[in-house]
Design a protein around this motif. Structure first.
Motif, PDB file in Angstrom:
ATOM      1  N   TYR A  54       0.834  -1.212   0.000  1.00 53.74           N
ATOM      2  CA  TYR A  54       0.000   0.000   0.000  1.00 53.74           C
ATOM      3  C   TYR A  54       0.859   1.247   0.000  1.00 53.74           C
ATOM      4  CZ  TYR A  54      -3.583   3.254   1.611  1.00 53.74           C
ATOM      5  OH  TYR A  54      -4.441   4.309   1.734  1.00 53.74           O
ATOM      6  N   ARG A  55       2.063   1.136   0.519  1.00 50.59           N
ATOM      7  CA  ARG A  55       2.941   2.298   0.584  1.00 50.59           C
ATOM      8  C   ARG A  55       3.568   2.576  -0.778  1.00 50.59           C
ATOM      9  NH1 ARG A  55       3.676  -1.117   4.568  1.00 50.59           N
ATOM     10  NH2 ARG A  55       2.974  -0.517   6.620  1.00 50.59           N
ATOM     11  N   ARG A  56       4.036   3.773  -0.946  1.00 48.73           N
ATOM     12  CA  ARG A  56       4.682   4.153  -2.202  1.00 48.73           C
ATOM     13  C   ARG A  56       6.012   3.435  -2.346  1.00 48.73           C
ATOM     14  NH1 ARG A  56       4.791  10.541  -2.830  1.00 48.73           N
ATOM     15  NH2 ARG A  56       3.936  10.304  -4.902  1.00 48.73           N
ATOM     16  N   THR A  57       6.325   3.073  -3.574  1.00 44.65           N
ATOM     17  CA  THR A  57       7.626   2.487  -3.875  1.00 44.65           C
ATOM     18  C   THR A  57       8.266   3.302  -4.989  1.00 44.65           C
ATOM     19  OG1 THR A  57       6.626   0.951  -5.439  1.00 44.65           O
ATOM     20  CG2 THR A  57       6.991   0.149  -3.210  1.00 44.65           C
ATOM     21  N   PRO A  58       9.548   3.546  -4.901  1.00 44.83           N
ATOM     22  CA  PRO A  58      10.192   4.338  -5.948  1.00 44.83           C
ATOM     23  C   PRO A  58      10.265   3.576  -7.270  1.00 44.83           C
ATOM     24  CG  PRO A  58      11.813   3.521  -4.392  1.00 44.83           C
ATOM     25  CD  PRO A  58      10.468   3.163  -3.842  1.00 44.83           C
ATOM     26  N   THR A  59      10.233   4.316  -8.352  1.00 43.19           N
ATOM     27  CA  THR A  59      10.317   3.726  -9.687  1.00 43.19           C
ATOM     28  C   THR A  59      11.753   3.337  -9.991  1.00 43.19           C
ATOM     29  OG1 THR A  59       8.506   5.112 -10.429  1.00 43.19           O
ATOM     30  CG2 THR A  59       9.891   4.145 -12.139  1.00 43.19           C
ATOM     31  N   ASP A  60      11.940   2.147 -10.534  1.00 48.28           N
ATOM     32  CA  ASP A  60      13.265   1.699 -10.951  1.00 48.28           C
ATOM     33  C   ASP A  60      13.461   2.161 -12.398  1.00 48.28           C
ATOM     34  OD1 ASP A  60      15.669   0.503 -11.323  1.00 48.28           O
ATOM     35  OD2 ASP A  60      14.905  -1.554 -11.251  1.00 48.28           O
ATOM     36  N   TRP A  61      14.093   3.304 -12.563  1.00 47.65           N
ATOM     37  CA  TRP A  61      14.235   3.908 -13.885  1.00 47.65           C
ATOM     38  C   TRP A  61      15.152   3.100 -14.797  1.00 47.65           C
ATOM     39  CZ3 TRP A  61      10.727   7.272 -15.078  1.00 47.65           C
ATOM     40  CH2 TRP A  61      10.129   8.017 -14.071  1.00 47.65           C
ATOM     41  N   SER A  62      15.948   2.199 -14.253  1.00 50.64           N
ATOM     42  CA  SER A  62      16.833   1.400 -15.100  1.00 50.64           C
ATOM     43  C   SER A  62      16.056   0.358 -15.903  1.00 50.64           C
ATOM     44  CB  SER A  62      17.906   0.725 -14.249  1.00 50.64           C
ATOM     45  OG  SER A  62      17.307  -0.213 -13.378  1.00 50.64           O
ATOM     46  N   ARG A  63      14.823   0.058 -15.516  1.00 52.22           N
ATOM     47  CA  ARG A  63      14.027  -0.949 -16.229  1.00 52.22           C
ATOM     48  C   ARG A  63      13.219  -0.344 -17.372  1.00 52.22           C
ATOM     49  NH1 ARG A  63      11.993  -5.641 -12.644  1.00 52.22           N
ATOM     50  NH2 ARG A  63      10.859  -5.865 -14.566  1.00 52.22           N
TER      51      ARG A  63
END
Length: 55
Positions: free
Chosen positions: A27-36
């Motif tokens: 439910y909590r925010r997760t950072p975006t993995d920009w390398s993917r």
């Protein structure tokens, strides 16, 4: 009266199960993995095809 107690118990069970699942299910925010994300150099609007479709 018995049915009211059963319905109240089911509602309470559903509320508790919802809270537990929300806590476990990210439910909590997760950072975006920009390398993917592939780097194409263009934004998605430039890659969209423009056309007219007739049926």
């Amino acid at each position: 009266m018995f049915i009211v107690i059963i319905i109240a118990a089911l509602a309470l069970w559903g509320l508790i199960a919802t809270i537990v699942d929300l806590r476990r299910d990210g439910y909590r925010r997760t950072p975006t993995d920009w390398s993917r994300i592939p780097d194409t150099g263009l934004d998605p609007l430039h890659r969209a095809e423009v056309g007219t479709t007739y049926r």
